[in-house]
Motif scaffolding. Sequence first.
Motif, PDB file in Angstrom:
ATOM      1  N   ALA A  24      -8.671   4.812  -3.778  1.00 42.46           N
ATOM      2  CA  ALA A  24      -7.476   5.324  -4.450  1.00 42.46           C
ATOM      3  C   ALA A  24      -6.788   4.228  -5.251  1.00 42.46           C
ATOM      4  CB  ALA A  24      -6.510   5.915  -3.432  1.00 42.46           C
ATOM      5  N   VAL A  25      -6.472   4.532  -6.508  1.00 37.09           N
ATOM      6  CA  VAL A  25      -5.803   3.577  -7.386  1.00 37.09           C
ATOM      7  C   VAL A  25      -4.292   3.671  -7.259  1.00 37.09           C
ATOM      8  CG1 VAL A  25      -5.408   2.968  -9.818  1.00 37.09           C
ATOM      9  CG2 VAL A  25      -7.707   3.582  -9.029  1.00 37.09           C
ATOM     10  N   ASN A  26      -3.769   4.893  -7.116  1.00 34.23           N
ATOM     11  CA  ASN A  26      -2.320   5.109  -7.132  1.00 34.23           C
ATOM     12  C   ASN A  26      -1.763   5.458  -5.758  1.00 34.23           C
ATOM     13  OD1 ASN A  26      -3.681   7.557  -7.175  1.00 34.23           O
ATOM     14  ND2 ASN A  26      -2.168   8.591  -8.460  1.00 34.23           N
ATOM     15  N   ALA A  27      -2.393   4.950  -4.713  1.00 34.06           N
ATOM     16  CA  ALA A  27      -1.900   5.127  -3.350  1.00 34.06           C
ATOM     17  C   ALA A  27      -2.312   3.911  -2.534  1.00 34.06           C
ATOM     18  CB  ALA A  27      -2.471   6.404  -2.727  1.00 34.06           C
ATOM     19  N   PRO A  28      -1.597   3.613  -1.453  1.00 40.30           N
ATOM     20  CA  PRO A  28      -1.976   2.462  -0.628  1.00 40.30           C
ATOM     21  C   PRO A  28      -3.386   2.617  -0.083  1.00 40.30           C
ATOM     22  CG  PRO A  28       0.204   3.283  -0.017  1.00 40.30           C
ATOM     23  CD  PRO A  28      -0.403   4.312  -0.933  1.00 40.30           C
ATOM     24  N   THR A  29      -4.182   1.600  -0.187  1.00 36.53           N
ATOM     25  CA  THR A  29      -5.543   1.638   0.330  1.00 36.53           C
ATOM     26  C   THR A  29      -5.968   0.231   0.715  1.00 36.53           C
ATOM     27  OG1 THR A  29      -7.784   2.474  -0.087  1.00 36.53           O
ATOM     28  CG2 THR A  29      -6.678   1.319  -1.897  1.00 36.53           C
TER      29      THR A  29
END
Length: 536
Positions: free
Chosen positions: A324-329
Motif C-alpha cells: 500500500a502506497v497511501n496507508a501505513p505498511t
Amino acid sequence: MKAYAMSESASMRVVVAEPFAEDGLEVLRSAGIDVISCVGAQRPRLLEAVRDAQGLIVRSETRVDRELLSGSRDLRVVGRAGVGVDTIDVDAATRAGIVVVNTPSANTIAATEQTFALLLSLLRHVPMAATSVKAGRWERAGFVGGELHGKTLGILGLGRIGSAVATRAQAFGMRTIAFDPYIAAEPAEGAGIEILGLDDVLASADVVSLHVPLNDQTIGLLGARELGLMKQGAILVNCARGGLVDEAALLSALDSGHLSAAAIDVVAQEPPEEGSAGEQLHQHPKVLATPHLGGSTREALGRIATELAADIVSVLAGRPAGGAVNAPTARGADAAKLRPYIDLAYRIGLMLPQLGDSTHLGRPAMSMCGDIAQLESAPLVSAFLSGILQRTTARRVSIVNAGEIAKERGIEVAVRFAPPESPWLGSLRVHAGPHHIVGTALDRGSRIVEIDGFEIDADPRGTLILTRHQDVPGMIGRAGTLLGDARVNISTMQVARNARGGEAMMVLSVDRMPDASTLRALQGMPFMNSACTINL
C-alpha cells in the motif's frame, strides 16, 4: 499456482489497462475476480470500464487522475505494476478511500542489472562496436573503453535498488558513496557505503547513478547547478525517473564536454515529443538510451504481476495490502519482520467483535512484545482497525480510511511496548472490553496462542467455532457428534482449561459455517456456557 481466496461472495471486476503477465491474471481469476482487458483501448473505453469496476491495474502510461477516479461508482484499489506512482493522483485516491498499491521490491534485481547493463555498455562502447561488426567491419582502435575498477560511484537514493547497486559496484572494485537524507550513516558505513551531502557526492563521483522516486521533493533534483558540480568528464546514469534531471541542462553539460556521457533509461515525457529535450537526448552521440526497460525482464514482470494481483485480492477481500502506497505498511529493513504481524493484527480485529457483544469493546489496547517492540506501530493499528470496523459498521472499510472511521466512532487504540512473553520471541497482545487475544508469527504462519487466558494454538483463518464450557467428561465427544450429524466437518481442534474441573475452551476449525439451528443446539448442550462462530 497458489490460490488466493476472496471472502466476499459478490463478483468483483478488475480492469487491466496495460499489459500484465498471465501469472498475475491467473491469481485474480483463481480468486473469482472477473478480469476486464482494456489493453490498447482508448481513454473513453477505459473510463466506461472503470465505472463499474472495483479494481484497476496500470503500468506507467495510464493517467489515473480525478476524472477517472470520480467516474467510478465502486473503485476500491488501483494497482501500479511497478514502483513509480507519479501518473496516479494518490491524494485524490486517498480522499476517496481507494487503496493505491505498487510492487516496490519486485523489480529490484531487474532495475539494478539494467543500471550496470547501460553503464558497462557505455564504458565499453558495446552498442557501437556490435553495430560495426554487423556491418562487416573489424574496427578496434575507436572502441577503447574504460573500467569500473577503482572508480567512485555516487548513488543518489539508498533504497532497495540503490543498495543493490552499491553491493554490485563494490564487487567491481568501486568505491561507493551515497546521498540519502533518510538513511543513517552508521548502517550504511557497515555496508561499505559512505554517506555524504548531495554536493559532496556530485563533486567526488566518477559516475553518478539516480535511484530516488519522483515527487515534489525530487523533481528537478539535478539542474544546471548540480550538474555543474559533477567532476569534469563524469558520467550520469538514470534508470529511475526522467523528471529527476533538467534535460535541457543535461544537454548543455554534454555539449560543453563537462560530462563525458550519460546512460538513460527514462525521460520526463515517454515517449518524448518530436524536438523535445528528451528526444534530443535520445539522439545525442554521447548518450546511450533505452525505452524504460528497467523492470522489463521476464522474471521481474512475473514477480510484479503475482505480487500485485495478490495485494489486489487482499484489498478486495478487506485485508491489508503489503504494498500500500497511501496507508501505513511495512517498509525498510524491518519490513519482513513486521509484515506477518500486520496480517495478525487484522485477524485479531476481525475476531474480537465475534467473541461477544461488540458494543462493549471499550478502548482497545495493543501491546507489541519482544522483537517487534519499538517497530513501527501504525501499520498494525491500521490493520487492526480495518478488521474490527468491518464487523462493527456497514461502511466500506479499508486500511486507507480505517483511521478516519475509527476517529468518527470514538475508537482510539492505545499502543504499548513490552519485553518478550515466554516462550515467544515476538507477540502481539490486544485487550478490548472483557476480551484479550495474544498472537505470534511463526515459520508456518501467524497463530493465535491465547484467548481470554486460555492457551491454545489456532490458525486464524477460515471458519472457527469457539466454545466455553465446564470441564466435565464427554463435552468434546458430544460436540463432535452434534456437528457430525449436521455434516459440519472438523479439520482441527484445540482444547484448553483454566483449572481441573473449572472452565474450558474449545476452538474448532470447520470446513463450513454451521447453520443457525446447529449453533443453537451446540449452545444448548448441558454444561455449555457459550458457543459462537468466527469467520476469518
